[in-house]
Write a protein that holds these residues in place. Structure first.
Motif, PDB file in Angstrom:
ATOM      1  N   ALA A 194       0.819  -1.226   0.000  1.00 12.81           N
ATOM      2  CA  ALA A 194       0.000   0.000   0.000  1.00 12.81           C
ATOM      3  C   ALA A 194       0.850   1.273   0.000  1.00 12.81           C
ATOM      4  CB  ALA A 194      -0.914   0.005   1.222  1.00 12.81           C
ATOM      5  N   ALA A 195       2.126   1.137   0.298  1.00 10.06           N
ATOM      6  CA  ALA A 195       2.987   2.323   0.429  1.00 10.06           C
ATOM      7  C   ALA A 195       3.326   2.916  -0.938  1.00 10.06           C
ATOM      8  CB  ALA A 195       4.268   1.944   1.163  1.00 10.06           C
ATOM      9  N   THR A 196       3.566   4.214  -0.948  1.00 15.34           N
ATOM     10  CA  THR A 196       4.035   4.916  -2.150  1.00 15.34           C
ATOM     11  C   THR A 196       5.192   5.818  -1.701  1.00 15.34           C
ATOM     12  OG1 THR A 196       2.782   6.981  -1.944  1.00 15.34           O
ATOM     13  CG2 THR A 196       1.590   5.095  -2.883  1.00 15.34           C
ATOM     14  N   PRO A 197       5.826   6.495  -2.648  1.00 15.52           N
ATOM     15  CA  PRO A 197       6.901   7.429  -2.218  1.00 15.52           C
ATOM     16  C   PRO A 197       6.378   8.546  -1.316  1.00 15.52           C
ATOM     17  CG  PRO A 197       7.064   6.945  -4.566  1.00 15.52           C
ATOM     18  CD  PRO A 197       5.773   6.351  -4.104  1.00 15.52           C
ATOM     19  N   ARG A 198       5.052   8.757  -1.312  1.00 11.53           N
ATOM     20  CA  ARG A 198       4.494   9.832  -0.463  1.00 11.53           C
ATOM     21  C   ARG A 198       4.148   9.346   0.946  1.00 11.53           C
ATOM     22  NH1 ARG A 198       2.509  10.296  -5.299  1.00 11.53           N
ATOM     23  NH2 ARG A 198       0.593   9.179  -4.824  1.00 11.53           N
ATOM     24  N   THR A 199       4.291   8.057   1.190  1.00 15.06           N
ATOM     25  CA  THR A 199       3.946   7.544   2.523  1.00 15.06           C
ATOM     26  C   THR A 199       4.852   8.193   3.572  1.00 15.06           C
ATOM     27  OG1 THR A 199       3.281   5.446   1.566  1.00 15.06           O
ATOM     28  CG2 THR A 199       3.685   5.470   3.936  1.00 15.06           C
ATOM     29  N   LYS A 200       4.199   8.793   4.555  1.00 11.77           N
ATOM     30  CA  LYS A 200       4.973   9.526   5.567  1.00 11.77           C
ATOM     31  C   LYS A 200       4.802   8.892   6.945  1.00 11.77           C
ATOM     32  CE  LYS A 200       6.977  13.647   6.679  1.00 11.77           C
ATOM     33  NZ  LYS A 200       6.300  14.916   6.847  1.00 11.77           N
ATOM     34  N   GLY A 201       3.701   8.166   7.116  1.00 12.99           N
ATOM     35  CA  GLY A 201       3.458   7.644   8.456  1.00 12.99           C
ATOM     36  C   GLY A 201       2.547   6.444   8.469  1.00 12.99           C
ATOM     37  N   LEU A 202       2.433   5.880   9.668  1.00 11.34           N
ATOM     38  CA  LEU A 202       1.657   4.662   9.885  1.00 11.34           C
ATOM     39  C   LEU A 202       1.025   4.749  11.263  1.00 11.34           C
ATOM     40  CD1 LEU A 202       1.017   1.546   9.526  1.00 11.34           C
ATOM     41  CD2 LEU A 202       3.327   1.120  10.396  1.00 11.34           C
ATOM     42  N   LEU A 210       9.986  -2.597   9.127  1.00 13.52           N
ATOM     43  CA  LEU A 210       9.707  -2.033   7.803  1.00 13.52           C
ATOM     44  C   LEU A 210       9.590  -0.508   7.885  1.00 13.52           C
ATOM     45  CD1 LEU A 210       8.788  -2.415   4.775  1.00 13.52           C
ATOM     46  CD2 LEU A 210       6.439  -2.398   5.671  1.00 13.52           C
ATOM     47  N   ALA A 211       8.830  -0.034   8.873  1.00 10.17           N
ATOM     48  CA  ALA A 211       8.638   1.416   9.022  1.00 10.17           C
ATOM     49  C   ALA A 211       9.986   2.118   9.223  1.00 10.17           C
ATOM     50  CB  ALA A 211       7.694   1.694  10.193  1.00 10.17           C
ATOM     51  N   HIS A 212      10.829   1.499  10.009  1.00 10.01           N
ATOM     52  CA  HIS A 212      12.155   2.083  10.291  1.00 10.01           C
ATOM     53  C   HIS A 212      12.985   2.156   9.008  1.00 10.01           C
ATOM     54  CE1 HIS A 212      15.742   3.148  12.422  1.00 10.01           C
ATOM     55  NE2 HIS A 212      16.364   2.039  12.060  1.00 10.01           N
ATOM     56  N   GLU A 213      12.951   1.044   8.275  1.00  8.48           N
ATOM     57  CA  GLU A 213      13.713   0.973   7.016  1.00  8.48           C
ATOM     58  C   GLU A 213      13.233   2.048   6.031  1.00  8.48           C
ATOM     59  OE1 GLU A 213      13.592  -3.132   5.507  1.00  8.48           O
ATOM     60  OE2 GLU A 213      13.141  -2.165   3.573  1.00  8.48           O
ATOM     61  N   TRP A 245       7.042   7.743   9.996  1.00  5.99           N
ATOM     62  CA  TRP A 245       6.674   8.016  11.380  1.00  5.99           C
ATOM     63  C   TRP A 245       5.651   6.966  11.806  1.00  5.99           C
ATOM     64  CZ3 TRP A 245       9.186  11.412  14.287  1.00  5.99           C
ATOM     65  CH2 TRP A 245       9.891  12.437  13.655  1.00  5.99           C
ATOM     66  N   VAL A 246       5.825   6.411  12.979  1.00  4.92           N
ATOM     67  CA  VAL A 246       4.846   5.445  13.496  1.00  4.92           C
ATOM     68  C   VAL A 246       4.151   6.064  14.700  1.00  4.92           C
ATOM     69  CG1 VAL A 246       4.512   3.195  14.570  1.00  4.92           C
ATOM     70  CG2 VAL A 246       6.164   3.454  12.714  1.00  4.92           C
ATOM     71  N   LEU A 247       2.827   6.149  14.623  1.00  7.25           N
ATOM     72  CA  LEU A 247       2.035   6.571  15.783  1.00  7.25           C
ATOM     73  C   LEU A 247       1.440   5.311  16.384  1.00  7.25           C
ATOM     74  CD1 LEU A 247       2.391   9.267  14.316  1.00  7.25           C
ATOM     75  CD2 LEU A 247       0.047   9.832  14.926  1.00  7.25           C
ATOM     76  N   SER A 248       1.957   4.902  17.525  1.00  3.65           N
ATOM     77  CA  SER A 248       1.514   3.654  18.143  1.00  3.65           C
ATOM     78  C   SER A 248       0.560   3.978  19.284  1.00  3.65           C
ATOM     79  CB  SER A 248       2.739   2.875  18.656  1.00  3.65           C
ATOM     80  OG  SER A 248       2.340   1.649  19.209  1.00  3.65           O
ATOM     81  N   ASP A 249      -0.724   3.778  19.012  1.00  6.42           N
ATOM     82  CA  ASP A 249      -1.769   4.091  19.987  1.00  6.42           C
ATOM     83  C   ASP A 249      -1.940   2.872  20.901  1.00  6.42           C
ATOM     84  OD1 ASP A 249      -4.094   4.515  21.382  1.00  6.42           O
ATOM     85  OD2 ASP A 249      -5.343   4.940  19.625  1.00  6.42           O
ATOM     86  N   GLU A 250      -1.495   3.014  22.149  1.00  4.24           N
ATOM     87  CA  GLU A 250      -1.454   1.873  23.069  1.00  4.24           C
ATOM     88  C   GLU A 250      -2.437   2.039  24.221  1.00  4.24           C
ATOM     89  OE1 GLU A 250       2.738   1.109  23.836  1.00  4.24           O
ATOM     90  OE2 GLU A 250       3.100   0.879  21.672  1.00  4.24           O
ATOM     91  N   ILE A 251      -3.545   2.699  23.947  1.00  2.00           N
ATOM     92  CA  ILE A 251      -4.500   3.020  25.003  1.00  2.00           C
ATOM     93  C   ILE A 251      -5.127   1.756  25.626  1.00  2.00           C
ATOM     94  CG2 ILE A 251      -6.491   3.371  23.439  1.00  2.00           C
ATOM     95  CD1 ILE A 251      -5.698   5.580  26.487  1.00  2.00           C
ATOM     96  N   TYR A 252      -5.156   0.650  24.873  1.00  2.00           N
ATOM     97  CA  TYR A 252      -5.734  -0.598  25.424  1.00  2.00           C
ATOM     98  C   TYR A 252      -4.660  -1.584  25.891  1.00  2.00           C
ATOM     99  CZ  TYR A 252      -9.933   1.222  23.235  1.00  2.00           C
ATOM    100  OH  TYR A 252     -10.990   2.032  22.890  1.00  2.00           O
ATOM    101  N   LEU A 253      -3.416  -1.119  25.979  1.00  2.00           N
ATOM    102  CA  LEU A 253      -2.302  -2.046  26.236  1.00  2.00           C
ATOM    103  C   LEU A 253      -2.514  -2.932  27.463  1.00  2.00           C
ATOM    104  CD1 LEU A 253       0.502  -2.683  25.007  1.00  2.00           C
ATOM    105  CD2 LEU A 253       1.478  -1.193  26.746  1.00  2.00           C
ATOM    106  N   ARG A 254      -3.040  -2.348  28.535  1.00  2.00           N
ATOM    107  CA  ARG A 254      -3.172  -3.129  29.772  1.00  2.00           C
ATOM    108  C   ARG A 254      -4.418  -4.006  29.764  1.00  2.00           C
ATOM    109  NH1 ARG A 254      -1.085  -0.651  35.304  1.00  2.00           N
ATOM    110  NH2 ARG A 254      -0.972  -2.894  35.597  1.00  2.00           N
TER     111      ARG A 254
END
Ligand code: GLU
Length: 400
Positions: free
Chosen positions: A167-175, A199-202, A206-215
């Protein structure tokens, strides 16, 4: 009431849709106010009271004068407590510092701060789908383009690194990542998360990791991105106290990000809301720092959620035509609406019928870009959840 003037919404909000999760619970409340008996399994909001030790800490804080502005990014002890918690997971040499933490008025604001700060016109942001309704809108408000990447329902709708790559393109900036997930309750295994973050690092996303349900996870603990990420260079971890500690109304969330991003988000917040409510910050500090009390409270609430999940699933499984995902976390059940694959928006039709005829509020899957499905929150008393599931099964049989 004054007469409403002719009004054309500005370009900022012209395309904006009201939050469907919020709209469903407003409708449920309105029906209740009109005298109908409604079981509200719409908004994801724990029904428990905020634990007593947290309420007591807030009362002490008010009496001690916690009634004034704080620093825009929050009181230092709370930012330090968030950093300390992160450092129990992050094993890199670059320890998380309080300067990388911004406290906000809920994880919703934190996600918005991050989207608005990092993304803009021309940027594409990958959103594993179905996802929480506000992700798509927040990316759009930032004038970037949300790119839904629909996961495989046979795999709890989770996406893989390969799907994201396609799904990524050269314009992909975040996930955007969200595990445990709203609305499916799916939990990414550590190796699944690790592959996506690698993959995101490579790719430099930018990764926005929403961990509101983690616990809120059943069986085994859910992994944070901080457990498996190869680097924190472009990682923004978002969390808050609302779900795990039954503190929705206190409105406290936060980001953990590189310090320069934190500074930019703080500048943004300085022009919008300033600091989160001072007393709420002190309440959140108790939740994070009084760890024995907090662990006991969370464990008890998660045990209740698990019992409700099992009871709800047992009732739903009495109707073999109901396809429901068995969740490992959060407090949602995601199921295919009757008529799915035939009607254009089967989920909305089913949710509307269930609310108006059976008095049960649930959220149509269209809110999460999967209109064949509906979301049921089981963050309500068990007897209510069970009664609602019996009504849902009856309504399903009527329509299927
Ligand atoms: N996040 C919860 C939900 O999905 C609360 C409502 C909201 O803020 O959207 O229902």
């Amino acid at each position: 009431m004054t007469s409403a003037p002719a009004f054309t919404p500005s370009a900022n909000v012209a395309q904006l849709k009201e939050s469907a999760t919020i709209a469903v619970s407003q409708r449920a409340k309105a029906l209740r106010a009109s005298g109908r008996e409604i079981i509200d399994l719409g908004a994801g909001e724990p029904d428990f009271d905020t634990p007593a030790f947290i309420r007591a800490a807030a009362q002490r804080a008010i009496d001690a004068g916690a009634t004034k502005y704080t620093a825009v990014d929050g009181i230092l002890p709370l930012r330090q407590a968030v950093a300390d918690e992160a450092n129990r997971r992050w094993k890199g040499s670059d320890k998380v510092t309080a300067a990388e933490v911004v406290i906000s008025t809920g994880s919703k604001q934190s996600l918005f701060n991050a989207c608005f700060t990092l993304f803009g016109p021309g940027d594409e942001v990958l959103i594993p789908t179905p996802a929480w309704t506000s992700y798509y809108e927040m990316v759009s408000i930032a004038r970037a383009t949300p790119v839904p990447v629909t996961g495989d329902p046979a795999h709890g709708f989770k996406v893989t690194a390969a799907m994201l790559e396609t799904a990524a393109t050269p314009r992909t900036k975040g996930l955007m990542l969200n595990s445990p997930s709203n609305p499916t309750g799916s939990v990414y295994a550590p190796e699944e998360l690790r592959a996506i973050l690698a993959l995101a690092h490579e790719r430099g996303w930018w990764v926005l990791s929403d961990e509101i349900y983690l616990r809120i996870a059943y069986g085994k603990a859910a992994s944070s991105s901080l457990d498996v990420a190869p680097s924190r260079e472009r990682l923004i971890v978002v969390n808050g106290v609302a779900k795990a500690y039954a503190m929705t109304g206190w409105r406290i969330g936060w980001t953990i990000s590189p310090a320069n991003v934190a500074a930019a988000m703080t500048a943004l917040q300085s022009h919008t809301t300033s600091n989160a409510a001072t007393v709420s910050q002190h309440a959140a500090l108790a939740a994070l720092s009084m760890r024995d009390e907090a662990d006991a409270a969370v464990t008890a609430m998660v045990a209740q959620f698990e019992k409700r999940r099992d009871a709800a699933l047992a009732i739903l499984r009495t109707e073999p035509r109901i396809h429901v995902l068995a969740p490992d976390g959060a407090f949602y059940l995601y199921l295919r609406a009757p008529g799915a694959g035939k009607a254009a928006d089967a989920g909305s039709a089913f949710a509307a019928q269930l609310l108006e005829k059976s008095g049960v509020a649930i959220v149509p899957g269209s809110a999460f870009l999967t209109p064949d499905w509906v979301r049921v929150s089981y963050a309500a008393e068990q007897a209510q959840v069970e009664e609602a599931m019996r009504r849902l099964v009856a309504a399903f049989r009527d329509l299927a």
